[in-house]
Scaffold this motif. Structure first.
Motif, PDB file in Angstrom:
ATOM      1  N   SER A  34       0.843  -1.198   0.000  1.00 47.26           N
ATOM      2  CA  SER A  34       0.000   0.000   0.000  1.00 47.26           C
ATOM      3  C   SER A  34       0.876   1.245   0.000  1.00 47.26           C
ATOM      4  N   LYS A  35       0.781   2.012  -1.081  1.00 48.06           N
ATOM      5  CA  LYS A  35       1.588   3.250  -1.187  1.00 48.06           C
ATOM      6  C   LYS A  35       1.145   4.238  -0.111  1.00 48.06           C
ATOM      7  N   ASP A  36      -0.161   4.259   0.184  1.00 51.07           N
ATOM      8  CA  ASP A  36      -0.680   5.155   1.212  1.00 51.07           C
ATOM      9  C   ASP A  36      -0.072   4.804   2.566  1.00 51.07           C
ATOM     10  N   THR A  67      10.828  12.125   1.603  1.00 53.44           N
ATOM     11  CA  THR A  67      10.092  11.568   0.457  1.00 53.44           C
ATOM     12  C   THR A  67       9.324  12.709  -0.191  1.00 53.44           C
ATOM     13  N   ALA A  68       8.739  12.461  -1.360  1.00 49.68           N
ATOM     14  CA  ALA A  68       7.980  13.504  -2.057  1.00 49.68           C
ATOM     15  C   ALA A  68       6.710  13.870  -1.282  1.00 49.68           C
ATOM     16  N   ALA A  69       6.318  15.166  -1.348  1.00 51.15           N
ATOM     17  CA  ALA A  69       5.034  15.587  -0.762  1.00 51.15           C
ATOM     18  C   ALA A  69       3.909  14.815  -1.448  1.00 51.15           C
ATOM     19  N   TYR A  92       2.993  15.505 -13.283  1.00 51.60           N
ATOM     20  CA  TYR A  92       2.195  15.028 -12.145  1.00 51.60           C
ATOM     21  C   TYR A  92       2.365  13.523 -11.978  1.00 51.60           C
ATOM     22  N   VAL A  93       2.532  13.084 -10.740  1.00 54.14           N
ATOM     23  CA  VAL A  93       2.749  11.658 -10.465  1.00 54.14           C
ATOM     24  C   VAL A  93       1.518  11.096  -9.748  1.00 54.14           C
ATOM     25  N   LEU A  94       0.899  10.085 -10.367  1.00 52.56           N
ATOM     26  CA  LEU A  94      -0.275   9.437  -9.775  1.00 52.56           C
ATOM     27  C   LEU A  94       0.029   7.958  -9.585  1.00 52.56           C
ATOM     28  N   GLY A 109       1.328   0.514 -12.008  1.00 47.39           N
ATOM     29  CA  GLY A 109       0.366   1.413 -11.373  1.00 47.39           C
ATOM     30  C   GLY A 109       0.782   2.865 -11.213  1.00 47.39           C
ATOM     31  N   VAL A 110       1.880   3.285 -11.873  1.00 41.59           N
ATOM     32  CA  VAL A 110       2.333   4.670 -11.733  1.00 41.59           C
ATOM     33  C   VAL A 110       2.154   5.411 -13.057  1.00 41.59           C
ATOM     34  N   LEU A 111       1.457   6.553 -13.010  1.00 42.93           N
ATOM     35  CA  LEU A 111       1.317   7.393 -14.204  1.00 42.93           C
ATOM     36  C   LEU A 111       2.062   8.691 -13.964  1.00 42.93           C
ATOM     37  N   ILE A 112       2.822   9.117 -14.962  1.00 37.53           N
ATOM     38  CA  ILE A 112       3.478  10.431 -14.894  1.00 37.53           C
ATOM     39  C   ILE A 112       2.973  11.207 -16.099  1.00 37.53           C
ATOM     40  N   VAL A 113       2.187  12.256 -15.846  1.00 35.41           N
ATOM     41  CA  VAL A 113       1.543  12.964 -16.959  1.00 35.41           C
ATOM     42  C   VAL A 113       1.938  14.438 -16.960  1.00 35.41           C
ATOM     43  N   ILE A 147      -1.232  10.905  -4.890  1.00 35.10           N
ATOM     44  CA  ILE A 147      -0.693  11.943  -5.778  1.00 35.10           C
ATOM     45  C   ILE A 147       0.619  12.403  -5.154  1.00 35.10           C
ATOM     46  N   GLU A 148       1.666  12.497  -5.984  1.00 34.23           N
ATOM     47  CA  GLU A 148       2.971  12.885  -5.437  1.00 34.23           C
ATOM     48  C   GLU A 148       3.583  14.042  -6.190  1.00 34.23           C
ATOM     49  N   GLU A 149       4.309  14.822  -5.458  1.00 33.18           N
ATOM     50  CA  GLU A 149       5.181  15.830  -6.049  1.00 33.18           C
ATOM     51  C   GLU A 149       6.214  15.103  -6.918  1.00 33.18           C
ATOM     52  N   PHE A 150       6.548  15.652  -8.069  1.00 37.56           N
ATOM     53  CA  PHE A 150       7.551  15.050  -8.955  1.00 37.56           C
ATOM     54  C   PHE A 150       8.952  15.388  -8.448  1.00 37.56           C
ATOM     55  N   LEU A 151       9.771  14.367  -8.285  1.00 41.09           N
ATOM     56  CA  LEU A 151      11.150  14.573  -7.826  1.00 41.09           C
ATOM     57  C   LEU A 151      12.090  14.532  -9.023  1.00 41.09           C
ATOM     58  N   VAL A 166      18.556  11.552 -10.004  1.00 43.91           N
ATOM     59  CA  VAL A 166      18.959  10.256 -10.545  1.00 43.91           C
ATOM     60  C   VAL A 166      18.541   9.183  -9.552  1.00 43.91           C
ATOM     61  N   GLU A 167      18.043   8.048 -10.080  1.00 41.92           N
ATOM     62  CA  GLU A 167      17.568   6.983  -9.199  1.00 41.92           C
ATOM     63  C   GLU A 167      18.677   6.018  -8.826  1.00 41.92           C
ATOM     64  N   VAL A 168      18.569   5.492  -7.618  1.00 35.07           N
ATOM     65  CA  VAL A 168      19.498   4.456  -7.163  1.00 35.07           C
ATOM     66  C   VAL A 168      18.733   3.513  -6.222  1.00 35.07           C
ATOM     67  N   LEU A 208      15.369   4.966  -4.382  1.00 35.97           N
ATOM     68  CA  LEU A 208      15.697   6.334  -3.962  1.00 35.97           C
ATOM     69  C   LEU A 208      15.899   7.256  -5.155  1.00 35.97           C
ATOM     70  N   MET A 209      15.680   8.530  -4.907  1.00 34.73           N
ATOM     71  CA  MET A 209      16.050   9.554  -5.875  1.00 34.73           C
ATOM     72  C   MET A 209      17.141  10.383  -5.229  1.00 34.73           C
ATOM     73  N   ASN A 210      18.237  10.575  -5.947  1.00 34.68           N
ATOM     74  CA  ASN A 210      19.295  11.466  -5.485  1.00 34.68           C
ATOM     75  C   ASN A 210      18.961  12.860  -6.017  1.00 34.68           C
ATOM     76  N   ILE A 261      11.499   7.017  -3.092  1.00 36.77           N
ATOM     77  CA  ILE A 261      10.423   6.932  -4.082  1.00 36.77           C
ATOM     78  C   ILE A 261       9.475   5.805  -3.692  1.00 36.77           C
ATOM     79  N   GLU A 262      10.058   4.691  -3.287  1.00 36.64           N
ATOM     80  CA  GLU A 262       9.224   3.559  -2.890  1.00 36.64           C
ATOM     81  C   GLU A 262      10.014   2.578  -2.053  1.00 36.64           C
ATOM     82  N   TYR A 263       9.261   1.792  -1.262  1.00 39.52           N
ATOM     83  CA  TYR A 263       9.821   0.635  -0.586  1.00 39.52           C
ATOM     84  C   TYR A 263       9.373  -0.608  -1.343  1.00 39.52           C
TER      85      TYR A 263
HETATM   86  P1  AMP Z   1       7.390   3.089  -8.528  1.00 41.99           P
HETATM   87  O1  AMP Z   1       6.505   1.992  -9.057  1.00 41.99           O
HETATM   88  O2  AMP Z   1       6.886   3.768  -7.323  1.00 41.99           O
HETATM   89  O3  AMP Z   1       8.829   2.654  -8.464  1.00 41.99           O
HETATM   90  O4  AMP Z   1       7.425   4.180  -9.692  1.00 41.99           O
HETATM   91  C1  AMP Z   1       7.854   3.853 -10.980  1.00 41.99           C
HETATM   92  C2  AMP Z   1       8.818   4.891 -11.485  1.00 41.99           C
HETATM   93  O5  AMP Z   1       8.182   6.157 -11.575  1.00 41.99           O
HETATM   94  C3  AMP Z   1       9.995   5.128 -10.555  1.00 41.99           C
HETATM   95  O6  AMP Z   1      11.007   4.212 -10.726  1.00 41.99           O
HETATM   96  C4  AMP Z   1      10.392   6.520 -10.951  1.00 41.99           C
HETATM   97  O7  AMP Z   1      11.161   6.489 -12.125  1.00 41.99           O
HETATM   98  C5  AMP Z   1       9.085   7.187 -11.257  1.00 41.99           C
HETATM   99  N1  AMP Z   1       8.599   7.927 -10.078  1.00 41.99           N
HETATM  100  C6  AMP Z   1       7.841   7.459  -9.071  1.00 41.99           C
HETATM  101  N2  AMP Z   1       7.573   8.413  -8.179  1.00 41.99           N
HETATM  102  C7  AMP Z   1       8.179   9.525  -8.608  1.00 41.99           C
HETATM  103  C8  AMP Z   1       8.269  10.862  -8.114  1.00 41.99           C
HETATM  104  N3  AMP Z   1       7.653  11.249  -7.005  1.00 41.99           N
HETATM  105  N4  AMP Z   1       8.994  11.747  -8.835  1.00 41.99           N
HETATM  106  C9  AMP Z   1       9.601  11.381  -9.986  1.00 41.99           C
HETATM  107  N5  AMP Z   1       9.545  10.150 -10.506  1.00 41.99           N
HETATM  108  C10 AMP Z   1       8.840   9.226  -9.835  1.00 41.99           C
END
Ligand code: AMP
Ligand code: GLY
Length: 422
Positions: free
Chosen positions: A106-108, A121-123, A146-148, A158-162, A189-193, A196-198, A277-279, A287-289
């Motif tokens: 659960s992302k929530d 983490t992102a707002a 926008y990140v949904l 399940g992630v949309l970036i529009v 809904i998340e703030e876009f970060l 670079v991802e790691v 993580l996002m650096n 970004i996620e666990y």
């Molecule tokens: P997730 O399934 O949460 O890993 O999201 C898939 C991909 O979407 C991530 O690997 C990121 O590349 C991108 N992403 C997720 N959340 C964000 C965020 N808040 N800001 C920017 N990119 C994101």
């Protein structure tokens, strides 16, 4: 010890390859496994979503410890099932119970956990049909894109970036309306970060942890990180931009507060935690666990672990990780994923694979293969991970690419530009 690894991909093959080297191992089993794992141990033909079938095999084969590869059985409570069953209670399970698995399920839940424990983490705002108006106005306050995110598991989709506000508001309504089924009846809904991802991994017993090698994975299908997202086209470890100072920050601001949060909230956690993580200009944010190892990150990271992994898994299950250390190889390790033409869209299966017996100097981990009448054939989007080590990641990649070229099947595809951004 008799060990069972649940799952059928490259991650499970790589975990098995490592566990196979342990003097503590008696017999190794996979459920359901793949043609690659059948060379390391015995594949058990089990539907792992049926916990009863898993139980039968565990008892029949006198399993002492089970490693759960993928997230779905964990989120559905396979560890709880074992703990609550008198015949299975003695079996050690690597993977959290349902309460801990919510960090991925659960992302929530995960966002609320991070907020309460002060983990960067992102707002965000969690939206259901009841507070849709609040969600629509929250979007207005954010900057594009926008990140949904669907709250629940959606097989990585399940992630949309529009790009536009109108599109984001429309997508929000569609997600809540069931675009990803039950998983998106709640949307984060998340703030876009920007950054670079790691990926950073730990093994924990719920009190202490050991830091595993970090990795960068390449998610997009196309060269230069273009095109659609995939399960992962390859990975590199270590990650040059994630130096000592950055990783220290990750441990202090993210890993330690997460482990402490798990303890304070009484989440029952034994197993791996994958921190996506996002650096952001040197500041790590979550970004996620994930409550398991990454795939294909495992196929690279595992080559750098020098310690006996089985000994560490046993300590995690027994709650004695505090007494253990982990030895990491300084060398670089990489994996290059060979996929089916068309993936991640439609692709054909059943293509005959040849040339793999010519491979030298790399390890092959099977992701989507099957054996039919003695012939190895493709059986998925991701087919084979070609993993290598070297003094630098360039050297390691060279070996993987040489060997990737030797493996043949119709419409083979792989990215030839891994590490281009490092
Ligand atoms: P997730 O399934 O949460 O890993 O999201 C898939 C991909 O979407 C991530 O690997 C990121 O590349 C991108 N992403 C997720 N959340 C964000 C965020 N808040 N800001 C920017 N990119 C994101
Ligand atoms: N490589 C990303 C994942 O395992 O989810």
């Amino acid at each position: 010890m008799n060990i069972l690894i649940l799952g059928s991909g490259g991650r499970e093959h790589a975990l098995g390859w490592k566990i196979k080297q342990s003097p503590k191992l008696k017999k190794l089993f996979f459920a359901p496994g793949n043609p690659g794992t059948s060379e390391l141990g015995l594949n058990l033909p089990v539907d792992i979503t049926s916990f009863e079938s898993v139980k039968k095999e565990v008892l029949e084969n006198e399993i002492d410890l089970m490693v759960v590869g993928p997230e779905v059985p964990l989120v559905e409570g396979i560890h709880d099932y074992f703990a609550n069953d008198i015949d299975l209670q003695h079996v050690q399970v690597i993977g959290p119970k349902k309460s801990g698995a919510q960090l991925e399920g659960s992302k929530d839940f995960a966002k609320d956990f991070m907020k309460r424990h002060g983990i960067p983490t992102a707002a965000y705002l969690t939206v259901t049909p009841e507070n849709l108006d609040e969600g629509l106005s929250f979007l207005e306050k954010l900057q594009p894109p926008y990140v949904l995110k669907a709250d629940g598991l959606a097989a990585g989709k399940g992630v949309l970036i529009v790009g536009s506000l109108a599109e984001a508001q429309q997508s929000l309504k569609e997600m809540l309306g069931g675009m990803f089924g039950e998983a998106s009846r709640k949307v984060v809904i998340e703030e876009f970060l920007t950054g670079v991802e790691v990926s950073v991994f730990v093994l924990t017993d719920g009190k202490d942890y050991l830091l595993l090698p970090e990795a960068k994975d390449y998610k997009r299908i196309g060269e230069g990180d273009t095109g659609l997202n995939t399960g992962g086209m390859g990975a590199i470890s270590p990650v040059p931009f994630a130096g000592k100072a950055f990783l220290k920050k990750v441990e202090e601001t993210i890993i330690q507060p997460t482990i402490q949060g798990i303890r304070e909230d009484n989440l029952e956690y034994t197993g791996f935690i994958f921190f996506g993580l996002m650096n952001c200009n040197g500041e790590p944010k979550v970004i996620e666990y994930n409550v398991r190892m990454g795939d294909p990150e495992t196929e690279a990271v595992i080559l750098r672990i020098k310690s006996d992994l089985l000994e560490l898994l046993e300590a995690a299950a027994e709650g004695t990780l505090k007494e253990k250390t982990i030895e990491i190889d300084e060398q670089s390790a990489v994996t290059v994923m060979l996929v089916s033409g068309g993936y991640p869209g439609d692709f054909e299966k059943g293509k005959v694979i040849s040339g793999y017996d010519q491979v030298a100097g790399s390890l092959l981990f099977h992701a989507g293969t099957k054996l039919e009448f003695g012939k190895l054939k493709t059986n998925g989007g991701r087919v084979i991970a070609v993993s290598s080590t070297g003094a630098t990641f360039h050297e390691a990649l060279k070996k993987s690419y040489q060997n990737a070229a030797l493996i043949e099947y119709e419409k083979k595809y792989f990215r030839t530009d891994l590490g281009f951004d490092l």
